[in-house]
Design an enzyme around this catalytic site. Structure first.
Site: not given
Ligand SMILES: NC(=O)c1ccc[n+]([C@@H]2O[C@H](COP(=O)([O-])OP(=O)(O)OC[C@H]3O[C@@H](n4cnc5c(N)ncnc54)[C@H](O)[C@@H]3O)[C@@H](O)[C@H]2O)c1
Length: 326
Positions: A8, A11, A141, A52
């Site tokens: 991921g 992201g 979530y 994936d």
């Molecule tokens: N950003 C925040 O404010 C925040 C807060 C609390 C927790 N988190 C956690 O941090 C982690 C990362 O969050 P983020 O903000 O970077 O999320 P994001 O949505 O920006 O990025 C997630 C990435 O996962 C990829 N993805 C989705 N399904 C996939 C799959 N099947 N295989 C491979 N890749 C896949 C997407 O393409 C995306 O690039 C997550 O676990 C999220 O729950 C984030």
């Protein structure tokens, strides 16, 4: 020598975690993966593969090819997106984590998995939410985050997989756009302040939540994985925090730098309901005691840095456009 796979990675978190890991451990040591290939940018400055994580064999193949000893598992659906598609969120958040943990068990990898303030619910003490608290979240979530924490602890206890995690608060960054969370307003507000001089917020003015500037979150993610295991009484997952504010307080801070900035409110009931079920503040004393967690940015320094970075970016884009025309 550490060898790391990040899932991921394209992201909001991965876009900044991957360069930080590459700076710490070497470019070639960090394989960035995501289900989508970025069109350019920092992730392609080192090894990148499309993976994936719903496909366990694909995860295993990438980990084996890269000879990885550590997996940072970031692939997930975030809170607001998960409430729109709860069944898909369950499949993605749980399915990818089980696959990663199984690969880690076979390949002997350590695993970092972020949890969230979303792992708490309305019956958790809200100010502050303790490290060890009642966790009965009311969102899909949150359900996947609590189950994920338990699963990671189970793999440590049962299979000795070195699993560690953080309960991130809302993350604020100027690099990659946020991916569909309830705290996304705290990023959008900066862009709208600079582009339009006003922002329409989807949360109520008095909604206080925990927040953190991305440089602190990235440092925390690396520090918890580097921490001495003998000192860890907790693993999945540590409360970490840096600041707490409401939309009204953040708007007032931005207005100190951006005269005339106005905020209006058009409350989205789905995201407001999610925010109302989360704590107003986390108690992160366990992280401070067990691995020395210490945030560097507060509301004032984060706001000043966000505005400066975004202004510099806008100026650079203007300069590039002028050069192209000339
Ligand atoms: N950003 C925040 O404010 C925040 C807060 C609390 C927790 N988190 C956690 O941090 C982690 C990362 O969050 P983020 O903000 O970077 O999320 P994001 O949505 O920006 O990025 C997630 C990435 O996962 C990829 N993805 C989705 N399904 C996939 C799959 N099947 N295989 C491979 N890749 C896949 C997407 O393409 C995306 O690039 C997550 O676990 C999220 O729950 C984030």
């Amino acid at each position: 020598m550490k060898r790391i796979v990040v899932t991921g990675a394209a992201g909001q978190v991965g876009t900044e975690l991957v360069p930080a890991l590459r700076a710490a451990f070497g470019n070639a040591a960090v394989l960035a993966t995501d289900i989508r290939r970025p069109h350019g940018g920092v992730l392609l400055d080192g090894p990148f593969e499309t993976v994936d994580c719903m496909n366990g064999q694909a995860v295993a193949a990438a980990v084996l090819r890269h000879r990885a000893d550590t997996i940072y598992h970031l692939a997930a659906l975030l809170s607001a997106s998960a409430e729109r598609s709860p069944q898909l969120a369950y499949q993605v958040n749980m399915g990818t984590l089980v696959n990663v943990l199984e690969v880690a068990r076979d390949a002997g990898c350590a695993v970092f998995t972020p949890s969230s303030i979303g792992a708490f619910g309305p019956t958790t003490p809200r100010d502050p939410a303790p490290q060890d608290a009642l966790q009965r979240p009311t969102t899909m979530y949150g359900v996947t985050k609590v189950a994920g924490e338990l699963l990671c602890d189970y793999y440590f206890a049962r299979y000795d997989v070195d699993t560690r995690g953080l309960r991130y608060p809302g993350l604020i960054s100027h690099v990659a756009p946020p991916g569909g969370g309830t705290t996304d307003y705290a990023v959008h507000i900066f862009h709208d302040a600079l582009e339009h001089g006003h922002y329409t917020c989807f949360l109520r003015a008095d909604t206080q939540l925990d927040m953190m500037y991305m440089p602190d979150a990235i440092r925390a993610s690396i520090e918890v994985m580097e921490a001495d295991p003998a000192r860890l009484r907790h693993r999945n997952a540590f409360n970490v925090t840096a600041m707490q504010f409401t939309p009204a307080v953040l708007a007032a801070e931005i207005a100190k730098h951006s005269a005339g900035f106005r905020i209006e409110y058009d409350v989205d009931p789905v995201r407001q309901r999610i925010a109302d079920s989360w704590p107003r503040r986390l108690d992160d004393s366990a992280a401070r005691e067990e691995w020395g967690w210490q945030p560097q940015y507060d509301l004032a320094t984060m706001t000043a840095d966000m505005l400066q970075q975004l202004r510099e970016k806008a100026a650079a884009l203007m300069g590039a456009a002028t050069e192209k025309r000339g």
